[in-house]
Design a protein around this motif. Structure first.
Motif, PDB file in Angstrom:
ATOM      1  N   LEU A 196      27.108  13.601 -16.228  1.00  0.00           N
ATOM      2  CA  LEU A 196      25.541  14.499 -16.075  1.00  0.00           C
ATOM      3  C   LEU A 196      24.592  13.632 -16.677  1.00  0.00           C
ATOM      4  O   LEU A 196      23.404  13.911 -16.640  1.00  0.00           O
ATOM      5  CB  LEU A 196      26.309  15.761 -17.562  1.00  0.00           C
ATOM      6  N   GLU A 197      25.097  13.025 -18.119  1.00  0.00           N
ATOM      7  CA  GLU A 197      23.566  12.459 -18.546  1.00  0.00           C
ATOM      8  C   GLU A 197      22.907  11.105 -17.380  1.00  0.00           C
ATOM      9  O   GLU A 197      22.001  11.413 -17.267  1.00  0.00           O
ATOM     10  CB  GLU A 197      24.437  11.158 -19.760  1.00  0.00           C
ATOM     11  N   SER A 198      24.072  11.127 -16.297  1.00  0.00           N
ATOM     12  CA  SER A 198      23.225   9.636 -15.659  1.00  0.00           C
ATOM     13  C   SER A 198      22.553  10.600 -14.064  1.00  0.00           C
ATOM     14  O   SER A 198      21.647   9.958 -14.298  1.00  0.00           O
ATOM     15  CB  SER A 198      23.930   9.293 -14.695  1.00  0.00           C
ATOM     16  N   ARG A 199      23.016  11.530 -14.067  1.00  0.00           N
ATOM     17  CA  ARG A 199      22.281  12.857 -13.292  1.00  0.00           C
ATOM     18  C   ARG A 199      21.052  13.350 -13.887  1.00  0.00           C
ATOM     19  O   ARG A 199      19.776  13.318 -13.763  1.00  0.00           O
ATOM     20  CB  ARG A 199      23.226  13.640 -13.156  1.00  0.00           C
ATOM     21  N   LEU A 200      21.333  13.668 -15.480  1.00  0.00           N
ATOM     22  CA  LEU A 200      19.795  13.719 -15.809  1.00  0.00           C
ATOM     23  C   LEU A 200      18.264  12.787 -16.477  1.00  0.00           C
ATOM     24  O   LEU A 200      17.616  12.942 -15.768  1.00  0.00           O
ATOM     25  CB  LEU A 200      20.066  14.769 -17.890  1.00  0.00           C
ATOM     26  N   ARG A 201      19.218  11.840 -16.768  1.00  0.00           N
ATOM     27  CA  ARG A 201      18.073  10.627 -16.237  1.00  0.00           C
ATOM     28  C   ARG A 201      17.690   9.983 -15.205  1.00  0.00           C
ATOM     29  O   ARG A 201      16.387   9.857 -15.042  1.00  0.00           O
ATOM     30  CB  ARG A 201      19.163   9.290 -16.592  1.00  0.00           C
ATOM     31  N   GLU A 202      18.448  10.281 -14.005  1.00  0.00           N
ATOM     32  CA  GLU A 202      17.570  10.180 -12.490  1.00  0.00           C
ATOM     33  C   GLU A 202      16.638  11.269 -12.082  1.00  0.00           C
ATOM     34  O   GLU A 202      15.750  11.212 -11.813  1.00  0.00           O
ATOM     35  CB  GLU A 202      18.699  10.385 -11.847  1.00  0.00           C
TER      36      GLU A 202
ATOM     37  N   GLU B 270      34.223  11.698 -18.979  1.00  0.00           N
ATOM     38  CA  GLU B 270      33.493  10.762 -18.107  1.00  0.00           C
ATOM     39  C   GLU B 270      32.842  11.888 -17.350  1.00  0.00           C
ATOM     40  O   GLU B 270      31.325  12.053 -16.287  1.00  0.00           O
ATOM     41  CB  GLU B 270      35.084  10.617 -17.137  1.00  0.00           C
ATOM     42  N   SER B 271      32.624  13.128 -17.436  1.00  0.00           N
ATOM     43  CA  SER B 271      32.114  13.690 -16.914  1.00  0.00           C
ATOM     44  C   SER B 271      30.919  14.250 -17.290  1.00  0.00           C
ATOM     45  O   SER B 271      29.357  13.962 -16.854  1.00  0.00           O
ATOM     46  CB  SER B 271      32.588  15.950 -16.974  1.00  0.00           C
ATOM     47  N   LEU B 272      30.473  13.924 -18.769  1.00  0.00           N
ATOM     48  CA  LEU B 272      29.195  13.927 -20.108  1.00  0.00           C
ATOM     49  C   LEU B 272      28.879  12.868 -19.427  1.00  0.00           C
ATOM     50  O   LEU B 272      27.677  12.867 -19.435  1.00  0.00           O
ATOM     51  CB  LEU B 272      29.420  14.169 -21.276  1.00  0.00           C
ATOM     52  N   ARG B 273      29.455  11.952 -19.357  1.00  0.00           N
ATOM     53  CA  ARG B 273      28.308  10.205 -18.474  1.00  0.00           C
ATOM     54  C   ARG B 273      27.944  10.960 -17.427  1.00  0.00           C
ATOM     55  O   ARG B 273      26.701   9.902 -17.334  1.00  0.00           O
ATOM     56  CB  ARG B 273      29.733   9.020 -18.463  1.00  0.00           C
TER      57      ARG B 273
END
Length: 243
Positions: free
Chosen positions: A126-132, A121-124
């Motif tokens: 982080l991935e969403s924040r990086l995509r933003e 969940e934390s990695l997901r």
């Protein structure tokens, strides 16, 4: 809760009501809500179910607001609470903080599957924040959004904290990558080491100051005792002379 300070309190947040831990409505809730109405037009009561351990039941809160019951002839009888739907939201910084707190709680009592689920969940997240971040930078680069220097400074600070992941063709990049991680780790450990040394020096400094202060107090007490002893000897000498 001090209701008297709500009217002139210069807080940036807007007070919309009050809450208690329930688990149900109490007999004094209407009286408290009526008192709070002197400062808020339509206060909202939120009951927080602190003993709700089942996550499938939704958010552990119930929201109510008071209305006046009116008879058919138009006369008002009394007030009663009406349930309203509620939703809990948070800003990104608050959401990340809550996720870290929940992760720590799960790790202290959960099993391996729970810990792995929390990591995923934390990695997901982080991935969403990086995509933003990538989407924002691409829009700025394409001049679809204006450049915000405050945001770019924060992103630059984040990038400065990352190790150097650049790969060199001649060595295959493996040695440089490992060296970069070692340098970053050593820098962090150096900060921890310096902090420990500074903390130890400050502790020794406080210990020395305490010893000096204690010695001064002992000297003051010794001077007081000597002065008291001399005065007693003087009084006894005067008394013997009179005899």
């Amino acid at each position: 809760m001090d209701f008297a300070t709500l009217a002139d309190h210069p807080a940036r947040e807007k007070v919309i009501g009050w809450y208690h831990s329930g688990p149900k409505l109490c007999g004094s809730d209407l009286a408290i809500n009526k008192l709070l109405r002197n400062y808020i037009a339509n206060p909202i009561l939120v009951i927080v179910h602190i003993n709700n351990a089942d996550p499938t039941l939704g958010i552990p809160t119930d929201a109510y607001f008071a209305i006046e019951e009116i008879k058919d002839d138009g006369t008002t009888t009394s007030e009663t609470f009406v349930h309203i739907p509620s939703l809990i939201e948070a800003e990104e910084a608050e959401e990340i903080g809550v996720e870290h707190l929940l992760r720590d709680l799960k790790e202290s009592t959960g099993d391996l599957a729970t810990r792995i689920t929390s990591q995923l969940e934390s990695l997901r997240g982080l991935e969403s924040r990086l995509r933003e971040v990538a989407l924002y930078l691409s829009k700025v680069l394409n001049e679809e959004l204006p450049m915000n220097h405050a945001i770019l400074e924060v992103l630059q600070d984040v990038f400065n904290l990352l190790p150097n992941l650049s790969l060199t063709p001649d060595t295959g990049g493996v040695g440089d990558l490992e060296r970069s991680f070692r340098v970053k780790t050593n820098d962090q450990l150096m900060c921890i080491y310096l902090s420990s040394m500074i903390r130890a020096v400050l502790a020794l400094h406080d210990l020395i100051d305490s010893g000096i202060a204690g010695r001064k107090e002992e000297k003051k007490e010794e001077k007081k005792d000597d002065k008291k002893e001399r005065e007693e000897k003087k009084v006894n000498g005067v008394a013997e002379g009179k005899k």
